[in-house]
Design an enzyme around this catalytic site. Sequence first.
Site, PDB file in Angstrom:
ATOM      1  N   GLY A 194      43.124  41.804  46.358  1.00 14.73           N
ATOM      2  CA  GLY A 194      43.967  41.430  45.213  1.00 14.73           C
ATOM      3  C   GLY A 194      43.126  41.174  43.985  1.00 14.73           C
ATOM      4  N   ASN A 195      43.744  40.618  42.962  1.00 10.59           N
ATOM      5  CA  ASN A 195      42.991  40.256  41.765  1.00 10.59           C
ATOM      6  C   ASN A 195      43.556  38.954  41.195  1.00 10.59           C
ATOM      7  OD1 ASN A 195      45.122  40.925  39.747  1.00 10.59           O
ATOM      8  ND2 ASN A 195      44.864  42.959  40.654  1.00 10.59           N
ATOM      9  N   ARG A 196      42.933  38.491  40.134  1.00 13.38           N
ATOM     10  CA  ARG A 196      43.256  37.146  39.659  1.00 13.38           C
ATOM     11  C   ARG A 196      44.361  37.098  38.604  1.00 13.38           C
ATOM     12  NH1 ARG A 196      38.044  33.797  38.378  1.00 13.38           N
ATOM     13  NH2 ARG A 196      36.775  35.684  38.341  1.00 13.38           N
ATOM     14  N   SER A 197      45.067  38.199  38.423  1.00 12.29           N
ATOM     15  CA  SER A 197      46.130  38.182  37.412  1.00 12.29           C
ATOM     16  C   SER A 197      47.226  37.190  37.800  1.00 12.29           C
ATOM     17  CB  SER A 197      46.729  39.579  37.278  1.00 12.29           C
ATOM     18  OG  SER A 197      47.872  39.517  36.474  1.00 12.29           O
TER      19      SER A 197
END
Length: 411
Positions: free
Chosen positions: A207-210
């Site tokens: 995933g990512n930190r958005s």
Amino acid sequence: MRIVLGVGGGIAAYKVASLLRLFTEAGHNVTVIPTEAANRFVGVATWEALSGNPVSNSVFDDVPSVNHVRLGHEADLIVVAPATADLLARAAGGHANDLLTNTLLMASGPVLMAPAMHTEMWLHAATQANVEKLRSRGVTVLEPASGRLTGSDSGPGRLPEPDAIFAAALALMQGNAVPGQLPLAGRTVTISAGGTREPLDPVRFLGNRSSGKQGVALAVAARDAGASVRLLAAHMDVPAPAGVEVVRVETALQLREAALRAAADSDVVIMAAAVADFRPAEVSDTKIKKRDDTADPVINLLRNPDILHELVEVRAAGRPGQLIVGFAAETGDAEGDVLDHAEAKLRKKGCDLLVVNHVGEGLVFGQDNNSVVILSRTGSEPQSASGSKDEVAAAVIDRISSELSRVFPRA
Ligand code: CTP
């Protein structure tokens, strides 16, 4: 500027003589096209004397110069006042049975309509449906004023005052919001938000930190500007706002499918989601176990499709009026600063606007404040906006509204 002033057959046609004066005194070159019914209220001589231009309402006058084509193409703005119930219906239906409706079909600039009719006619479902249809195509239809009408009746249906029509016309020609009109009324805006999650097994993902905060702020700003908003929500730390249609997605491939479907009837598509560029090549149906006897595991990755780029390609095939907006999170490096990278990305992706975030330690992701630069494909000066994510969203939606009002027709 060149203005075509279409005059409908209603008693309010006499007030349009003052509107014409306002235009000519401001230095605009106005060609008046009355409908046949309008000629029963105000004579052609009045329009010719006040505009200084010849007046006709037939496509069969001066055939060699193909008037409707020339007038429609050349006009920087077409104003229709009074827009009667019949004229609204003919314009909404795409009729071409006189010079004015032919010219409207040829319009390549903005169109402003100022309705005037009895209250019952204005509120009739047929008229309201026609107004909605015209607005959804990008025509600015002013709300009629309220007050005394021709007979003993009163209510909404009076022609807006010439000053108000003039102010709206000026705003449209300058690409600004029309006073009293929501700038995105009748527009459909699709916004992707949050970060995609690419599964490895039933419990793990890449995933990512958005956080989705910027996408949600954009959805709120577009909703408040009068648009119908569709939010394609990947993983978000914040709830989706009220009053928008929400489509939940998890992976980049799901987002791609949802975005292509939503784009088919959207005037604007904003890709604010942080889309994973890669996904695990294999997704295990069962939880991957650690085993003491095996070597360190390796995750093979496949490249995800570039959704933004694909949206631009699909648009080229069928929706020339659609506005596509990308976001870019950039850092400077040895090869160039943030703007160099952003300009290269704008060219590569082919979108109309690119909103560029400067990312780095603690900047942007999950934060409440943001600072962006908006780059345009047309090469106009980069525009900076900073403040809370709500303020940045308002600036981006403002910019989108003025880009949209410059281009007509919309689908
Ligand atoms: N985007 C997309 N599909 C992808 C990756 C990104 O539609 N597979 C969109 C994002 O929503 C954003 C824009 O493209 O609007 C820029 O994304 P970014 O990840 O910054 O750019 P990349 O193309 O991934 O370029 P790079 O990794 O080289 O910075």
